[in-house]
Scaffold this motif. Sequence first.
Motif, PDB file in Angstrom:
ATOM      1  N   GLU B  20       0.942  -1.044  -0.048  1.00 14.93           N
ATOM      2  CA  GLU B  20      -0.083   0.039   0.073  1.00 14.93           C
ATOM      3  C   GLU B  20       1.031   1.358  -0.011  1.00 14.93           C
ATOM      4  OE1 GLU B  20      -3.143   2.006   2.846  1.00 14.93           O
ATOM      5  OE2 GLU B  20      -3.159  -0.286   3.029  1.00 14.93           O
ATOM      6  N   GLU B  21       0.550   2.260  -0.894  1.00 17.05           N
ATOM      7  CA  GLU B  21       1.432   3.172  -0.985  1.00 17.05           C
ATOM      8  C   GLU B  21       1.225   4.095   0.258  1.00 17.05           C
ATOM      9  OE1 GLU B  21       1.880   7.576  -3.339  1.00 17.05           O
ATOM     10  OE2 GLU B  21      -0.038   6.257  -2.720  1.00 17.05           O
ATOM     11  N   VAL B  22       2.384   4.442   0.889  1.00 23.60           N
ATOM     12  CA  VAL B  22       2.506   5.534   2.015  1.00 23.60           C
ATOM     13  C   VAL B  22       2.623   6.899   1.720  1.00 23.60           C
ATOM     14  CG1 VAL B  22       3.334   5.748   4.356  1.00 23.60           C
ATOM     15  CG2 VAL B  22       3.215   3.380   3.359  1.00 23.60           C
ATOM     16  N   PRO B  23       1.732   7.914   2.025  1.00 23.30           N
ATOM     17  CA  PRO B  23       1.963   9.114   1.391  1.00 23.30           C
ATOM     18  C   PRO B  23       3.042   9.752   2.326  1.00 23.30           C
ATOM     19  CG  PRO B  23      -0.230   8.983   2.511  1.00 23.30           C
ATOM     20  CD  PRO B  23       0.448   7.556   2.500  1.00 23.30           C
ATOM     21  N   ILE B  24       3.562  10.827   1.894  1.00 22.17           N
ATOM     22  CA  ILE B  24       4.543  11.683   2.692  1.00 22.17           C
ATOM     23  C   ILE B  24       3.595  12.644   3.286  1.00 22.17           C
ATOM     24  CG2 ILE B  24       6.212  13.469   2.460  1.00 22.17           C
ATOM     25  CD1 ILE B  24       7.622  11.798   0.463  1.00 22.17           C
ATOM     26  N   VAL B  92       7.496  15.402   8.679  1.00 18.36           N
ATOM     27  CA  VAL B  92       8.261  16.513   8.757  1.00 18.36           C
ATOM     28  C   VAL B  92       7.361  17.668   9.514  1.00 18.36           C
ATOM     29  CG1 VAL B  92       7.667  17.695   6.561  1.00 18.36           C
ATOM     30  CG2 VAL B  92       9.547  18.521   7.867  1.00 18.36           C
ATOM     31  N   ILE B  93       7.831  18.591  10.345  1.00 18.70           N
ATOM     32  CA  ILE B  93       6.685  19.755  10.829  1.00 18.70           C
ATOM     33  C   ILE B  93       7.313  21.004  10.181  1.00 18.70           C
ATOM     34  CG2 ILE B  93       6.139  21.158  12.933  1.00 18.70           C
ATOM     35  CD1 ILE B  93       5.632  18.161  14.280  1.00 18.70           C
ATOM     36  N   ILE B  94       6.726  21.877   9.460  1.00 20.98           N
ATOM     37  CA  ILE B  94       7.089  23.112   9.006  1.00 20.98           C
ATOM     38  C   ILE B  94       6.422  24.051  10.118  1.00 20.98           C
ATOM     39  CG2 ILE B  94       7.052  24.773   7.015  1.00 20.98           C
ATOM     40  CD1 ILE B  94       8.202  21.909   6.189  1.00 20.98           C
ATOM     41  N   GLY B  95       7.094  25.140  10.486  1.00 23.42           N
ATOM     42  CA  GLY B  95       6.842  26.029  11.339  1.00 23.42           C
ATOM     43  C   GLY B  95       6.990  25.656  12.839  1.00 23.42           C
ATOM     44  N   PRO B  96       6.513  26.311  13.678  1.00 25.21           N
ATOM     45  CA  PRO B  96       5.957  27.543  13.534  1.00 25.21           C
ATOM     46  C   PRO B  96       6.647  28.989  13.368  1.00 25.21           C
ATOM     47  CG  PRO B  96       5.936  27.129  15.951  1.00 25.21           C
ATOM     48  CD  PRO B  96       6.616  26.035  15.109  1.00 25.21           C
ATOM     49  N   SER B 112      12.225  11.610  18.551  1.00 23.85           N
ATOM     50  CA  SER B 112      11.568  10.946  17.315  1.00 23.85           C
ATOM     51  C   SER B 112      12.595  11.364  16.149  1.00 23.85           C
ATOM     52  CB  SER B 112      10.381  11.355  17.123  1.00 23.85           C
ATOM     53  OG  SER B 112      10.352  12.681  16.802  1.00 23.85           O
ATOM     54  N   GLY B 113      13.248  12.285  16.387  1.00 25.02           N
ATOM     55  CA  GLY B 113      14.284  12.896  15.303  1.00 25.02           C
ATOM     56  C   GLY B 113      13.398  13.482  14.017  1.00 25.02           C
ATOM     57  N   ILE B 114      12.315  13.603  14.075  1.00 21.20           N
ATOM     58  CA  ILE B 114      11.425  14.125  13.078  1.00 21.20           C
ATOM     59  C   ILE B 114      11.963  15.704  12.728  1.00 21.20           C
ATOM     60  CG2 ILE B 114       9.033  14.867  12.355  1.00 21.20           C
ATOM     61  CD1 ILE B 114       8.068  12.538  13.781  1.00 21.20           C
ATOM     62  N   PRO B 115      12.172  15.789  11.640  1.00 21.67           N
ATOM     63  CA  PRO B 115      12.500  17.144  11.324  1.00 21.67           C
ATOM     64  C   PRO B 115      11.697  18.226  11.375  1.00 21.67           C
ATOM     65  CG  PRO B 115      12.620  16.012   9.467  1.00 21.67           C
ATOM     66  CD  PRO B 115      12.225  15.085  10.384  1.00 21.67           C
ATOM     67  N   ASN B 116      12.240  19.496  11.849  1.00 20.96           N
ATOM     68  CA  ASN B 116      11.251  20.816  11.931  1.00 20.96           C
ATOM     69  C   ASN B 116      12.044  21.705  10.918  1.00 20.96           C
ATOM     70  OD1 ASN B 116      10.986  23.396  14.386  1.00 20.96           O
ATOM     71  ND2 ASN B 116       9.627  22.765  12.890  1.00 20.96           N
ATOM     72  N   ILE B 117      11.269  22.264  10.009  1.00 21.49           N
ATOM     73  CA  ILE B 117      11.750  23.185   9.229  1.00 21.49           C
ATOM     74  C   ILE B 117      11.301  24.360   9.732  1.00 21.49           C
ATOM     75  CG2 ILE B 117      12.481  23.856   6.955  1.00 21.49           C
ATOM     76  CD1 ILE B 117      11.883  21.008   5.912  1.00 21.49           C
ATOM     77  N   GLY B 310      15.766   9.884  -2.632  1.00 19.99           N
ATOM     78  CA  GLY B 310      15.085   9.089  -3.412  1.00 19.99           C
ATOM     79  C   GLY B 310      13.497   8.677  -2.722  1.00 19.99           C
ATOM     80  N   GLY B 311      13.025   9.592  -2.093  1.00 20.41           N
ATOM     81  CA  GLY B 311      11.726   9.227  -1.326  1.00 20.41           C
ATOM     82  C   GLY B 311      11.667   8.549  -0.178  1.00 20.41           C
ATOM     83  N   ASP B 312      12.967   8.569   0.581  1.00 21.30           N
ATOM     84  CA  ASP B 312      13.217   8.055   1.959  1.00 21.30           C
ATOM     85  C   ASP B 312      12.886   9.124   2.941  1.00 21.30           C
ATOM     86  OD1 ASP B 312      14.033   6.899   4.295  1.00 21.30           O
ATOM     87  OD2 ASP B 312      15.587   5.632   3.393  1.00 21.30           O
ATOM     88  N   THR B 313      11.913   8.873   3.722  1.00 21.20           N
ATOM     89  CA  THR B 313      11.787  10.176   4.773  1.00 21.20           C
ATOM     90  C   THR B 313      12.382   9.782   6.352  1.00 21.20           C
ATOM     91  OG1 THR B 313       9.595   9.160   4.910  1.00 21.20           O
ATOM     92  CG2 THR B 313       9.894  10.978   3.737  1.00 21.20           C
ATOM     93  N   THR B 314      13.371   8.760   6.121  1.00 18.83           N
ATOM     94  CA  THR B 314      13.764   8.362   7.628  1.00 18.83           C
ATOM     95  C   THR B 314      14.614   9.706   8.067  1.00 18.83           C
ATOM     96  OG1 THR B 314      14.271   6.218   6.600  1.00 18.83           O
ATOM     97  CG2 THR B 314      15.371   6.946   8.675  1.00 18.83           C
TER      98      THR B 314
END
Lengths: 288, 380
Positions: B20-24, B92-96, B112-117, B310-314
């Motif tokens: 199943e395609e996992v959206p970004i 990813v989280i953009i803002g605030p 979690s390491g999730i990037p914040n831009i 290449g689409g990897d969001t790790t």
Amino acid sequence: MGLGLLAISVLNGLSFGSILFILASGFTVIGGTMGIINLAHGAMYMLGAYVGWTVVTHGGNFLLAILLGGIAVGLVGSAIERGILSHMHQQVLPQLMATIGIVYIMENITLWIWGPHAKLVGPPAILATSVGIGDMNFPSYRFALIIIGILIAGGLWFLQERTRVGAICRAGMDDRQMVRALGINYSLICSCIFALGASMAGLAGFIGAPVVGAFTTMSWPMLLLAFVIIIIGGMGSILGALVGALAIGLVDAFGIVFFPELAMFMIYLVVIITLLIRPTGFLGRKID
Amino acid sequence: VIVAVLVGLLIGCAPKPAEEEVPIKIGLLTDYTGTNSTAGTPEIRGARHVLDDYGWEVAGRRILLIDEDSAYDSTITLDKARKLVEQDKVDVIIGPISTTATEGLTEYLKPSGIPNIAIMEHNEALRGRTIMPNGTDQAVGGIAAVYCYDKLGFRTATVIGVEWLFVQLYVEGFEQIFEAKGGTILQTTFTPWTLDFSSYLATLNKEADFVFFMFQPMMTASFIKQYREYGLTMPLWIGDMGGMEPLLPQLGDLGVGLLGQLHYNLYADTELNKKFVSTFKAKYGVDPDTFAADTYSSILLFLKAVEATGGDTTPAKLRDAFGKLTMVGPKGTCEMRPDYTGVPDRYMARVVKQDGEYIYTVDMMLKGLPVEELLELELK
């Protein structure tokens, strides 16, 4: 401290104090007469500023803008009082929660109608001048603010102290049941008082707009200032509101000049001292 | 046993169902309400615009955008971030745009390491943690100091601003670089959130070559108006002129001569910007402002990073990509450094009256270098 800076500071304090007095007068009249702490009073100030701005930007003159700002907010206040607050008689917590909710509703409606950007209002052309004092100019409109404040204070004092309606209000503050027992429709009086108090907030909103502008997040800061004034002057007293507003205006102005690092705390210091010395405010009445 | 083995073989050899395609998922923390509500609408428009440009797909994966109102409030920001991370599972989280709220958010995202831009610049202390394509608050103040000292010839400054973190950081950077160059700060005043500046204006040091000021956007117009009404004539440099455009017609002649810097130059004569402005205006009926362009660019940076992986969001792979990218967009060029801090184009501008309209013109473009490099920078 030079004479110029002294004069400018006094005038700054008095002129900003005048705006605060007009705002706080409505707050204290509503609180004193009806026992309602109207937390939406700052939002009503904001609404008056936006309505007035709309009138002016559509070609209306300054006086008309003040008038329509006051009337529009008075009508909104009436609707709030009749539609919501009259069903919460003597229920302080529901009244507080309801008026907090009204603030958010009014702020968001304002945001939808007028957008997020601040609105600036110029003074009327005749007052768009300034007077040189020391090495600075002092805007003529601020002189006018002091005079407007004195006139409104005189009018409200006369209404409260020298008219039959004022006497009923004062009597109601002391003993509401007794007033009703005399056959007076106190609910109607209260509704009119709420509309008047809301109108004062609306008037203050546009009268103050050439100094502070209009923006959607001004409700709470203005309410806070009104609260501070009432704590100092006492609830239900026009004279108390005047004394409190001028005290805050002057303490703020001179606090910034002499103790700039403490500017944020100066007015709250006055509040703390007042609460310690006289918890009901210097000219406050005991509220039924 | 034979049956079991056969069943096992059948299961093992059976073709796997198509994955199943996992959206970004992109989480956007914006400000529809609160003291910076001017930012909300342009930010979501900027976000959607860049995703429209990409056809809502990158590296073969669909993109979902989830926006939340952080109301320019640190507590609400964290609540909304938790929802985005734990419930929506964003990549990813953009803002605030709030620097204070971003500091708390950075701590929350650490495990979690999730990037914040960032959409706007933030504190130097966040270098290496938050992805800051616009650089830091201190660097924004610093580049103003370089320009004011070297190009405008100012040698003394009076500084005034609201006592908020991002303003204090701007001022810190400005004063550090201005004094390192030999300039003198005659007075620094931080005000509380105020509506009436009259007493601050009365005590403002009037001997300086100019006034460096920075307030929250809704206070800025009132400050300029009152400054002029009180007859003060020192040139005014605003820490960040972005978002002022709608206020310029209201300020009228009071705003003419105002100096400051911009993240984004609406009038930049580049193909990318002209296309951005024309398509944005066609879609929304208004010119893009700094909030729209900044959000566009922050999401563009993320998309470029996803392309690079290449689409990897790790998170680790994305971070590696962020530190190496050079992004060209409507705002100009932004070279990302290994500490995830960008060196963007910065525009030194002034407000003028042109053909009856009040607009800004850009006098010079400079690179938004980090503070340590600004200390060495000298403009000829």
